[in-house]
Design a protein around this motif. Structure first.
Motif, PDB file in Angstrom:
ATOM      1  N   ARG A  51      19.509 -25.009  19.532  1.00  0.00           N
ATOM      2  CA  ARG A  51      18.845 -25.624  20.678  1.00  0.00           C
ATOM      3  C   ARG A  51      18.840 -24.678  21.882  1.00  0.00           C
ATOM      4  NH1 ARG A  51      19.784 -28.336  25.207  1.00  0.00           N
ATOM      5  NH2 ARG A  51      22.026 -27.941  25.038  1.00  0.00           N
ATOM      6  N   GLU A  52      19.951 -23.960  22.096  1.00  0.00           N
ATOM      7  CA  GLU A  52      20.000 -23.003  23.201  1.00  0.00           C
ATOM      8  C   GLU A  52      19.037 -21.833  22.967  1.00  0.00           C
ATOM      9  OE1 GLU A  52      24.017 -21.791  23.604  1.00  0.00           O
ATOM     10  OE2 GLU A  52      24.721 -23.724  24.421  1.00  0.00           O
ATOM     11  N   VAL A  53      18.889 -21.394  21.715  1.00  0.00           N
ATOM     12  CA  VAL A  53      17.945 -20.316  21.422  1.00  0.00           C
ATOM     13  C   VAL A  53      16.517 -20.743  21.731  1.00  0.00           C
ATOM     14  CG1 VAL A  53      16.935 -18.976  19.546  1.00  0.00           C
ATOM     15  CG2 VAL A  53      19.408 -19.157  19.744  1.00  0.00           C
ATOM     16  N   ARG A  58      11.944 -20.323  25.437  1.00  0.00           N
ATOM     17  CA  ARG A  58      10.901 -20.959  26.240  1.00  0.00           C
ATOM     18  C   ARG A  58      11.017 -20.586  27.708  1.00  0.00           C
ATOM     19  NH1 ARG A  58      11.164 -27.286  26.079  1.00  0.00           N
ATOM     20  NH2 ARG A  58      13.068 -26.748  27.240  1.00  0.00           N
ATOM     21  N   ASP A  59      12.231 -20.429  28.203  1.00  0.00           N
ATOM     22  CA  ASP A  59      12.405 -20.078  29.620  1.00  0.00           C
ATOM     23  C   ASP A  59      12.178 -18.586  29.872  1.00  0.00           C
ATOM     24  OD1 ASP A  59      13.006 -22.710  30.012  1.00  0.00           O
ATOM     25  OD2 ASP A  59      15.203 -22.411  29.967  1.00  0.00           O
ATOM     26  N   GLN A  60      12.572 -17.713  28.925  1.00  0.00           N
ATOM     27  CA  GLN A  60      12.429 -16.258  29.082  1.00  0.00           C
ATOM     28  C   GLN A  60      11.692 -15.694  27.862  1.00  0.00           C
ATOM     29  OE1 GLN A  60      16.393 -14.762  29.625  1.00  0.00           O
ATOM     30  NE2 GLN A  60      16.587 -15.544  31.711  1.00  0.00           N
ATOM     31  N   PRO A  61      10.378 -15.811  27.847  1.00  0.00           N
ATOM     32  CA  PRO A  61       9.628 -15.355  26.652  1.00  0.00           C
ATOM     33  C   PRO A  61       9.677 -13.842  26.455  1.00  0.00           C
ATOM     34  CG  PRO A  61       8.134 -15.995  28.416  1.00  0.00           C
ATOM     35  CD  PRO A  61       9.502 -16.399  28.860  1.00  0.00           C
ATOM     36  N   LEU A  62       9.717 -13.063  27.552  1.00  0.00           N
ATOM     37  CA  LEU A  62       9.750 -11.612  27.415  1.00  0.00           C
ATOM     38  C   LEU A  62      11.044 -11.149  26.751  1.00  0.00           C
ATOM     39  CD1 LEU A  62       8.425  -8.894  27.974  1.00  0.00           C
ATOM     40  CD2 LEU A  62       9.495  -8.905  30.243  1.00  0.00           C
ATOM     41  N   LYS A  63      12.148 -11.686  27.196  1.00  0.00           N
ATOM     42  CA  LYS A  63      13.437 -11.328  26.609  1.00  0.00           C
ATOM     43  C   LYS A  63      13.501 -11.747  25.143  1.00  0.00           C
ATOM     44  CE  LYS A  63      18.398 -11.923  27.401  1.00  0.00           C
ATOM     45  NZ  LYS A  63      19.423 -12.573  28.272  1.00  0.00           N
ATOM     46  N   ALA A  64      12.978 -12.917  24.853  1.00  0.00           N
ATOM     47  CA  ALA A  64      12.981 -13.393  23.474  1.00  0.00           C
ATOM     48  C   ALA A  64      12.103 -12.513  22.585  1.00  0.00           C
ATOM     49  CB  ALA A  64      12.502 -14.841  23.417  1.00  0.00           C
TER      50      ALA A  64
END
Length: 255
Positions: A51-53, A58-64
């Protein structure tokens, strides 16, 4: 024997009681046991981590996207890391390429490197090690089937700190990079040009304009000469000869 009868009766009675219990009560006892509590806590931790992933992506798409790219690249490198059979096939292919050339035109560096690899392979001294993302091929001191004490004693084995000095090639993304670099210009014997001046030993590739001009001249050389062009050239040459001759009157006056 009487001392063993009482525990036996107790064990049989407990087994009969557990068998007579309904399935729901057995499931509840399994869930409340230590193993059940541990499994439930582990599943809860994995659920929270997933869930945290999802929330973090969703909050930081670039980092993901960067993390996903790194994981995908690592998986691709691991999947395409060449093995020992791939190195042997590449080595024999390069050896065959050099064998098709005359010894007078082979590159000394390419031929020496491939011949040393073939010699080590025939002696059984080539070793392959997979390091996950890439592979290395290094040389050993003895064949693994050699029955010498120095070859079989583990205390006399080559330490890992000497591995960089023994590395012969590095396999990464399905290619053996050192062998491919050694085979560059393998059909050019540089010793033939060592007596030339320095400015003649180095050649530069032609520019795009020179290539276009050479191609145009090559195409024009194959064009057939038409009859009209030949007649024009003949007429122009005849008219030029007539203009060069002086009149007959001038020749008589000079005499």
């Amino acid at each position: 024997m009487a001392t063993f009868r009482a525990p036996k009766r107790l064990f049989c009675a407990a087994a009969e009681t557990a068998a007579s219990l309904p399935s729901s009560s057995r499931w509840e006892r399994l869930k409340n046991s230590k193993a059940g509590v541990w499994c439930r806590s582990m599943l809860s931790d994995y659920k929270e981590a997933c869930r945290e992933v999802v929330v973090g992506a969703r909050d930081q798409p670039l980092k993901a996207s960067v993390y996903v790219s790194l994981l995908g690249g690592a998986w691709a490198c691991f999947h395409t890391s060449p093995d020992q059979s791939s190195f042997e096939a590449t080595m024999w292919e390069r050896s065959n390429q050099l064998g098709l050339l005359s010894p007078w035109i082979r590159n000394a560096s390419s031929d020496g490197h491939v011949q040393s690899l073939v010699k080590l392979h025939n002696e059984g001294r080539l070793r392959h090690a997979s390091l996950g993302l890439f592979s290395v091929v290094y040389q050993a001191d003895y064949d693994p089937d050699t029955m010498l004490y120095e070859a079989q004693c583990s205390d006399l084995a080559v330490p890992w700190r000497e591995l960089p000095r023994r590395v012969l090639d590095i396999g990464f993304i399905g290619h053996w990079w050192i062998l491919n670099s050694k085979m560059k210009d393998y059909d050019i014997n540089e010793n033939e040009f060592k007596h030339l001046p320095a400015e003649m030993q180095v050649t530069a590739p032609p520019s795009a304009q020179q290539v276009e001009r050479n191609e145009r001249l090559h195409k024009e050389s194959w064009l057939a000469v038409t009859v009209e062009d030949g007649e024009k050239e003949t007429n122009s040459s005849v008219s030029g000869e007539i203009q060069m001759k002086p009149p007959s009157g001038e020749q008589t006056q000079t005499h």
